[in-house]
Write a protein that holds these residues in place. Structure first.
Motif, PDB file in Angstrom:
ATOM      1  N   PRO A   1      -8.505  26.185  -1.301  1.00 47.23           N
ATOM      2  CA  PRO A   1      -8.559  25.534  -0.187  1.00 47.23           C
ATOM      3  C   PRO A   1      -9.428  24.143  -0.776  1.00 47.23           C
ATOM      4  CG  PRO A   1      -9.433  27.536   0.574  1.00 47.23           C
ATOM      5  CD  PRO A   1      -9.052  27.575  -0.800  1.00 47.23           C
ATOM      6  N   THR A   2      -9.029  22.864  -0.227  1.00 46.56           N
ATOM      7  CA  THR A   2      -9.722  21.753  -0.777  1.00 46.56           C
ATOM      8  C   THR A   2      -9.931  20.602   0.405  1.00 46.56           C
ATOM      9  OG1 THR A   2      -7.506  20.663  -1.470  1.00 46.56           O
ATOM     10  CG2 THR A   2      -9.076  21.848  -2.947  1.00 46.56           C
ATOM     11  N   GLU A   3     -10.821  19.855   0.266  1.00 44.00           N
ATOM     12  CA  GLU A   3     -10.815  18.804   1.465  1.00 44.00           C
ATOM     13  C   GLU A   3     -10.376  17.384   0.646  1.00 44.00           C
ATOM     14  OE1 GLU A   3     -14.335  16.099   3.401  1.00 44.00           O
ATOM     15  OE2 GLU A   3     -14.684  18.197   2.960  1.00 44.00           O
ATOM     16  N   VAL A   4      -9.578  16.673   1.116  1.00 38.78           N
ATOM     17  CA  VAL A   4      -9.176  15.335   0.669  1.00 38.78           C
ATOM     18  C   VAL A   4     -10.247  14.434   0.939  1.00 38.78           C
ATOM     19  CG1 VAL A   4      -7.515  13.477   0.933  1.00 38.78           C
ATOM     20  CG2 VAL A   4      -7.059  15.928   1.466  1.00 38.78           C
ATOM     21  N   VAL A   5     -11.069  13.575  -0.051  1.00 38.21           N
ATOM     22  CA  VAL A   5     -11.869  12.563   0.101  1.00 38.21           C
ATOM     23  C   VAL A   5     -11.331  11.254  -0.318  1.00 38.21           C
ATOM     24  CG1 VAL A   5     -13.742  14.352   0.055  1.00 38.21           C
ATOM     25  CG2 VAL A   5     -12.710  13.308  -2.159  1.00 38.21           C
ATOM     26  N   GLY A   6     -10.064  11.110  -0.768  1.00 38.78           N
ATOM     27  CA  GLY A   6      -9.577   9.844  -1.277  1.00 38.78           C
ATOM     28  C   GLY A   6      -8.146  10.092  -1.632  1.00 38.78           C
ATOM     29  N   SER A   7      -7.553   8.755  -1.309  1.00 42.29           N
ATOM     30  CA  SER A   7      -6.150   8.696  -1.782  1.00 42.29           C
ATOM     31  C   SER A   7      -5.672   7.161  -1.901  1.00 42.29           C
ATOM     32  CB  SER A   7      -5.077   9.304  -0.529  1.00 42.29           C
ATOM     33  OG  SER A   7      -5.004   8.518   0.582  1.00 42.29           O
ATOM     34  N   GLU A   8      -4.635   6.946  -2.559  1.00 43.63           N
ATOM     35  CA  GLU A   8      -4.109   5.720  -3.037  1.00 43.63           C
ATOM     36  C   GLU A   8      -2.997   5.705  -3.491  1.00 43.63           C
ATOM     37  OE1 GLU A   8      -4.399   2.331  -6.570  1.00 43.63           O
ATOM     38  OE2 GLU A   8      -6.501   2.998  -5.830  1.00 43.63           O
ATOM     39  N   VAL A   9      -1.902   5.070  -2.576  1.00 45.12           N
ATOM     40  CA  VAL A   9      -0.342   4.954  -2.853  1.00 45.12           C
ATOM     41  C   VAL A   9      -0.091   3.527  -3.200  1.00 45.12           C
ATOM     42  CG1 VAL A   9       1.651   5.119  -2.005  1.00 45.12           C
ATOM     43  CG2 VAL A   9       0.005   6.728  -1.499  1.00 45.12           C
ATOM     44  N   ASP A  10       0.290   3.022  -4.388  1.00 46.42           N
ATOM     45  CA  ASP A  10       0.929   1.709  -4.851  1.00 46.42           C
ATOM     46  C   ASP A  10       2.228   1.826  -4.726  1.00 46.42           C
ATOM     47  OD1 ASP A  10      -1.828   0.683  -5.684  1.00 46.42           O
ATOM     48  OD2 ASP A  10      -1.402   2.480  -6.645  1.00 46.42           O
ATOM     49  N   ARG A  11       3.078   0.574  -4.267  1.00 44.59           N
ATOM     50  CA  ARG A  11       4.263   0.266  -4.392  1.00 44.59           C
ATOM     51  C   ARG A  11       4.770  -1.052  -4.697  1.00 44.59           C
ATOM     52  NH1 ARG A  11       8.383  -1.539   0.593  1.00 44.59           N
ATOM     53  NH2 ARG A  11       6.913  -3.227   0.337  1.00 44.59           N
ATOM     54  N   TRP A  12       5.858  -1.252  -5.750  1.00 42.24           N
ATOM     55  CA  TRP A  12       6.194  -2.400  -5.901  1.00 42.24           C
ATOM     56  C   TRP A  12       7.813  -2.428  -6.038  1.00 42.24           C
ATOM     57  CZ3 TRP A  12       9.710  -3.476 -10.108  1.00 42.24           C
ATOM     58  CH2 TRP A  12       9.777  -2.342 -11.055  1.00 42.24           C
ATOM     59  N   PHE A  13       8.447  -3.398  -5.571  1.00 41.22           N
ATOM     60  CA  PHE A  13       9.908  -3.693  -5.306  1.00 41.22           C
ATOM     61  C   PHE A  13      10.519  -4.928  -5.724  1.00 41.22           C
ATOM     62  CE2 PHE A  13       8.406  -5.843  -1.734  1.00 41.22           C
ATOM     63  CZ  PHE A  13       9.337  -6.862  -1.492  1.00 41.22           C
ATOM     64  N   LEU A  14      11.777  -4.797  -5.910  1.00 41.89           N
ATOM     65  CA  LEU A  14      12.544  -6.065  -6.107  1.00 41.89           C
ATOM     66  C   LEU A  14      13.735  -5.892  -5.219  1.00 41.89           C
ATOM     67  CD1 LEU A  14      12.879  -6.425  -9.977  1.00 41.89           C
ATOM     68  CD2 LEU A  14      11.457  -7.736  -8.323  1.00 41.89           C
ATOM     69  N   ALA A  15      14.283  -6.975  -4.579  1.00 41.50           N
ATOM     70  CA  ALA A  15      15.462  -6.915  -3.464  1.00 41.50           C
ATOM     71  C   ALA A  15      16.016  -7.931  -3.636  1.00 41.50           C
ATOM     72  CB  ALA A  15      14.868  -6.660  -2.074  1.00 41.50           C
ATOM     73  N   LEU A  16      17.491  -8.078  -3.178  1.00 42.37           N
ATOM     74  CA  LEU A  16      18.476  -8.869  -3.142  1.00 42.37           C
ATOM     75  C   LEU A  16      19.170  -8.965  -1.901  1.00 42.37           C
ATOM     76  CD1 LEU A  16      20.282 -11.262  -4.560  1.00 42.37           C
ATOM     77  CD2 LEU A  16      21.510  -9.402  -5.794  1.00 42.37           C
ATOM     78  N   ASP A  17      19.424  -9.875  -1.201  1.00 44.24           N
ATOM     79  CA  ASP A  17      20.214  -9.984  -0.142  1.00 44.24           C
ATOM     80  C   ASP A  17      21.332 -11.233   0.198  1.00 44.24           C
ATOM     81  OD1 ASP A  17      20.533 -11.051   2.908  1.00 44.24           O
ATOM     82  OD2 ASP A  17      19.607  -9.173   3.339  1.00 44.24           O
ATOM     83  N   GLN A  18      22.363 -11.163   0.520  1.00 47.19           N
ATOM     84  CA  GLN A  18      23.320 -11.942   0.501  1.00 47.19           C
ATOM     85  C   GLN A  18      24.068 -12.002   1.947  1.00 47.19           C
ATOM     86  OE1 GLN A  18      24.827 -14.250  -1.657  1.00 47.19           O
ATOM     87  NE2 GLN A  18      25.768 -15.180   0.352  1.00 47.19           N
TER      88      GLN A  18
END
Length: 546
Positions: A473-490
């Motif tokens: 068993p563990t306790e969560v004491v920190g988290s980080e989630v990163d996201r990068w993206f590229l998008a095209l819309d016509q």
């Protein structure tokens, strides 16, 4: 809706004219005329009655009726580090939906109205994961769900009062800026209908510990479980629609031109407020005033929400209680019923600007979420959970391009962005069934109605085996989630349609600690390492407004 009446009147006129002509012929040639068997118009009147019965008409002439909606579907390829697959999805960046609006003039500047809206959830991208490609295994993803069911009373000088299932002031606060600068006239949404800051394509996909590439190696936690607000499973647009009362002011004039405010109260004792600003201007054109000749579009928005409903969307009253797991010496957990008082405080906002002649634009938003629930304390550390914080920036260009003759169809947009969500594991209780508690990874159909908020319980404990590489068993004491993206819309303006293509990359880090005797015989706090595979996805599809 008046078309049916016009058709009926026209047919009746034709019928009357036919009767006159028929009668004239009958008088002129009585000996050879056919026997019409009585009234010459009877057959035509019967046909007119049939047409009236099949003509769509509103119930009365006082209240207007408008049917609207959008359809938004895509094909998505994903890679969780161990498995790759292709799904066809209902794009939950802005879901497929239908609605009805109406209004009626009361007197002077007063009017009343309504809005009813529902969305279609089969294959909704927010609910899919490695084991579920169509939502059928998820009880929370019903095929048809009501989004709006409200009435309103409005005055152009005093503002609008909404009541029923309606938007909170904070709702869409992180989307408003982007929508204002990128929405094509006559359509129901801008580039945020293609992609938003929130994780709408992979939030329910399970995390995969590095080196465990089979199905059994997947964690019971999802991407949303480690990157979310306390009040919802989103990262930025953390408010929603609730049953309550909301007031929106008219747009201010004069010194505060472009501003408006909202305030609302919702069941059960939730309230919020927002300040929004939008305008266009020309720095060298003599000031602002939302002129079509203005060179810049600008929007800024900020909102606050306080939540004290122990069951959030479920509501229902009763005792404020929930289930938290207690680690045992053998590595198992025992569930304990706890009583608590709810207190969430959440802020969010967005800002965006667009240079109209060039089409260049930039957008940024933020979100914070704090819990003062009385039982949110780490089991091993005794600390309250840190505040969740998130930020996101995007930039690109949206304009008509001469390349390949695309300018004749509509605007083309290309943009990208980067965002980060810190400490978003959102520990908490949500008042579930003590005889059938939820634990991390359970679906709502397999346990009580929200024994936790869908992921990490109030004491931040993860049971042994939550990650295949962690046997205690563990306790969560920190988290980080990163996201990068590229998008095209016509865009294709003649058909109110858009085609799009997007790529997103996610990576996550978590900090875990334990005092389990097998790891720390002396009972000292020990760090427990865990590594999570990155997640990639590409999706392409289209949406159409009506």
């Amino acid at each position: 809706m008046s078309g049916g009446l016009r058709v009926t009147v026209s047919l009746m006129s034709i019928a009357a004219l036919s009767c006159v002509v028929g009668a004239t012929v009958f008088v002129a040639k009585p000996a050879k005329a056919a026997d019409l068997g009585g009234d010459c118009c009877a057959d035509l009147e019967e046909r007119v009655a049939e047409l009236e019965a099949t003509t769509a008409r509103k119930g009365n002439k006082k209240v207007s009726v408008q049917i609207y909606g959008k359809v938004n579907y895509a094909t998505m390829w994903w890679d969780d580090g161990g498995e790759q697959n292709v799904y066809t999805v209902n794009n939950y960046n802005e879901s497929t939906r239908t609605g009805i609006k109406g209004k009626a003039k009361i007197a002077g500047d007063w009017e009343g109205g309504y809005r009813l809206e529902w969305e279609y959830r089969p294959a909704a991208s927010s609910f899919l994961n490695q084991f579920n490609d169509n939502n059928q295994a998820n009880a929370s993803a019903l095929d048809l769900v009501v989004r709006w069911s409200q009435m309103y009373l409005a005055n152009k000088h005093y503002g609008t009062l909404n009541w029923g299932l309606t938007a909170t002031p904070k709702y869409d606060i992180t989307k408003n800026a982007m929508e204002y600068i990128s929405t094509v006239k006559g359509e129901g949404g801008g580039l945020s209908d293609t992609l938003v800051s929130d994780f709408r394509m992979n939030p329910s996909f399970r995390l995969r510990p590095t080196g465990f590439n089979n199905a059994e190696g997947l964690s019971s936690l999802t991407w949303s479980n480690i990157a979310r607000c306390y009040g919802s499973s989103d990262q930025y647009n953390c408010s929603t629609r609730r049953n309550g009362v909301e007031y929106s002011s008219p747009d201010f004039k004069g010194l505060f031109e472009g501003f408006n405010v909202q305030w609302g109260w919702f069941e059960d004792d939730d309230w919020g407020a927002a300040l929004r600003y939008k305008n266009s201007f020309s720095p060298w054109g003599g000031g602002s005033g939302a002129s079509s000749d203005d060179t810049w579009l600008f929007s800024a928005n900020v909102a606050y929400e306080n939540l004290r409903d122990e069951r959030l969307q479920n509501a229902g009253g009763g005792l404020a209680s929930g289930i938290v797991p207690i680690p045992q010496a053998d590595g198992s957990t025992v569930n304990k019923l706890t009583f608590f008082q709810r207190e969430f405080n959440e802020w969010a906002g967005s800002i965006a600007a667009k240079h109209k002649p060039s089409g260049l634009f930039a957008m940024g938003n933020f979100s914070t979420s704090q819990s003062d629930d009385t039982n949110v304390r780490g089991f091993y550390t005794g600390d309250r959970a840190p505040d969740m914080t998130a930020w996101d920036i995007q930039a690109g260009i949206q304009r008509r391009f001469g390349l390949f003759g695309l300018e004749q169809y509509g605007e083309t947009a290309f943009w990208g962005g980067y965002g980060q969500v810190n400490d978003g594991w959102a520990p908490g209780s949500n008042g579930g069934d003590p005889n059938n508690p939820c634990v991390p990874g359970d679906s709502p159909s397999s346990c009580g109605a929200g024994g936790n908020l869908g992921g990490v319980p109030a004491n931040s404990i993860l049971r042994a085996g939550t990650f295949a590489s962690v046997g205690v068993p563990t306790e969560v004491v920190g988290s980080e989630v990163d996201r990068w993206f590229l998008a095209l819309d016509q865009g294709f303006e003649s058909a109110a349609m858009h085609l799009y293509l997007a790529y997103q990359h996610f990576n996550a880090d978590m900090s875990l600690v334990t005092r389990d005797p097998s790891v720390s015989p002396s009972g000292k706090l020990k760090n427990v390492p865990v590594s999570i595979d990155d997640f990639d996805l590409i999706y392409t599809g289209g949406r159409i407004y009506f």
